[in-house]
Write a protein that holds these residues in place. Sequence first.
Motif, PDB file in Angstrom:
ATOM      1  N   GLY A  18      36.193  34.295  44.082  1.00 42.96           N
ATOM      2  CA  GLY A  18      37.385  33.893  44.416  1.00 42.96           C
ATOM      3  C   GLY A  18      38.681  34.597  43.718  1.00 42.96           C
ATOM      4  N   SER A  19      38.614  34.555  42.167  1.00 41.27           N
ATOM      5  CA  SER A  19      39.055  34.978  41.214  1.00 41.27           C
ATOM      6  C   SER A  19      39.526  36.696  41.521  1.00 41.27           C
ATOM      7  CB  SER A  19      38.942  34.656  39.813  1.00 41.27           C
ATOM      8  OG  SER A  19      37.697  35.230  39.610  1.00 41.27           O
ATOM      9  N   LYS A  20      38.307  37.374  41.790  1.00 41.66           N
ATOM     10  CA  LYS A  20      38.391  38.783  41.943  1.00 41.66           C
ATOM     11  C   LYS A  20      39.191  39.083  43.082  1.00 41.66           C
ATOM     12  CE  LYS A  20      34.230  40.201  39.309  1.00 41.66           C
ATOM     13  NZ  LYS A  20      32.842  40.802  39.657  1.00 41.66           N
ATOM     14  N   ILE A  21      38.961  38.249  44.325  1.00 37.06           N
ATOM     15  CA  ILE A  21      39.861  38.621  45.328  1.00 37.06           C
ATOM     16  C   ILE A  21      41.192  38.442  45.090  1.00 37.06           C
ATOM     17  CG2 ILE A  21      40.045  37.972  47.657  1.00 37.06           C
ATOM     18  CD1 ILE A  21      37.207  37.140  47.816  1.00 37.06           C
ATOM     19  N   ARG A  22      41.403  37.176  44.613  1.00 42.52           N
ATOM     20  CA  ARG A  22      42.974  36.861  44.386  1.00 42.52           C
ATOM     21  C   ARG A  22      43.802  37.866  43.416  1.00 42.52           C
ATOM     22  NH1 ARG A  22      40.558  31.700  44.381  1.00 42.52           N
ATOM     23  NH2 ARG A  22      40.700  30.637  46.190  1.00 42.52           N
ATOM     24  N   SER A  23      42.838  38.706  42.487  1.00 39.71           N
ATOM     25  CA  SER A  23      43.871  39.576  41.771  1.00 39.71           C
ATOM     26  C   SER A  23      43.766  40.723  42.547  1.00 39.71           C
ATOM     27  CB  SER A  23      42.769  39.822  40.467  1.00 39.71           C
ATOM     28  OG  SER A  23      41.463  40.432  40.573  1.00 39.71           O
ATOM     29  N   ALA A  24      43.072  41.104  43.534  1.00 39.47           N
ATOM     30  CA  ALA A  24      43.129  42.260  44.222  1.00 39.47           C
ATOM     31  C   ALA A  24      43.895  42.380  45.541  1.00 39.47           C
ATOM     32  CB  ALA A  24      41.866  42.922  44.660  1.00 39.47           C
ATOM     33  N   ILE A  25      44.699  41.085  45.795  1.00 42.80           N
ATOM     34  CA  ILE A  25      45.394  41.014  46.877  1.00 42.80           C
ATOM     35  C   ILE A  25      46.721  40.667  46.693  1.00 42.80           C
ATOM     36  CG2 ILE A  25      43.381  40.288  48.473  1.00 42.80           C
ATOM     37  CD1 ILE A  25      44.698  37.539  48.425  1.00 42.80           C
ATOM     38  N   GLY A  26      47.584  40.918  47.643  1.00 45.71           N
ATOM     39  CA  GLY A  26      49.188  40.501  47.394  1.00 45.71           C
ATOM     40  C   GLY A  26      49.621  39.500  48.654  1.00 45.71           C
ATOM     41  N   VAL A  27      50.276  38.669  48.477  1.00 44.93           N
ATOM     42  CA  VAL A  27      50.694  37.678  49.511  1.00 44.93           C
ATOM     43  C   VAL A  27      52.038  37.604  49.384  1.00 44.93           C
ATOM     44  CG1 VAL A  27      50.457  35.228  50.357  1.00 44.93           C
ATOM     45  CG2 VAL A  27      48.637  36.196  49.196  1.00 44.93           C
TER      46      VAL A  27
END
Length: 250
Positions: A75-84
């Motif tokens: 989860g943390s890796k995904i959140r650092s790679a996406i923008g919202v």
Amino acid sequence: MNRTVIHIENLSKRYRDDERWAVANLGLAIEEGEIFGLLGPNGAGKTTLISMLCGLIKPTAGLVSILGLTYRTCGSKIRSAIGVVPQDFAFYPSLTAEENLRYFGSMYGLKGRQLDENVRQGLERLGLDSYGKKRVDTFSGGMKRRVNLLAGVLHKPAVLFLDEPTVGVDLHSKQAIMDYLRNLNKEGTTIVYTSHHLPEAQEFCSRVGIIESGQLWRTGSPDDLIASVHGARNLEDVFLYVTGKGYRDG
């Protein structure tokens, strides 16, 4: 061949005490470099689907992977790679534009010269370089919308989720935002975009999916979808064909 950056398989969501499925057995693959438009009327399941893709809510069943990773294990890796970038403003109005961007940039791991450069470059690209030290609550609606966008893209995400990025802005701000997003996409960011402004979606998106009652009706380029519906002249005609002409704002 581009790699798949978003993979959705049999994705479903039903909220507690609700007999209706908000999203039902939905499948979709979005490839690197796409600008994918997710379109649908109020209550069709757009917000629920985007919330699951961003990791804000958990699905009832099914699989979501972003960049080959799942929220359950990475989860943390995904959140650092996406923008919202949400439709509602997500910044601190009593802070200056620079203070807001430094705060959100640091949350994504930016620091030092890289943070300085990204803030400077972002403000310049969106015509806010002379307003960096001014409080955001003094800004016009279009300027606030541009700060809202920058807060979600300062770290140059691999995947960007956008919800109504030009709602309530004047023509000049809209043009600046759309040009910025096109450049971001050319630099490698895959974009998932939702909007009720169908002419904008028709011009902006490389591929579109129309969601109704929690399911995707069809996906394809705007031109392909228009050609698939007899008599359709534009994406608005296709949208009404799929979703009906009744009021959906109740």
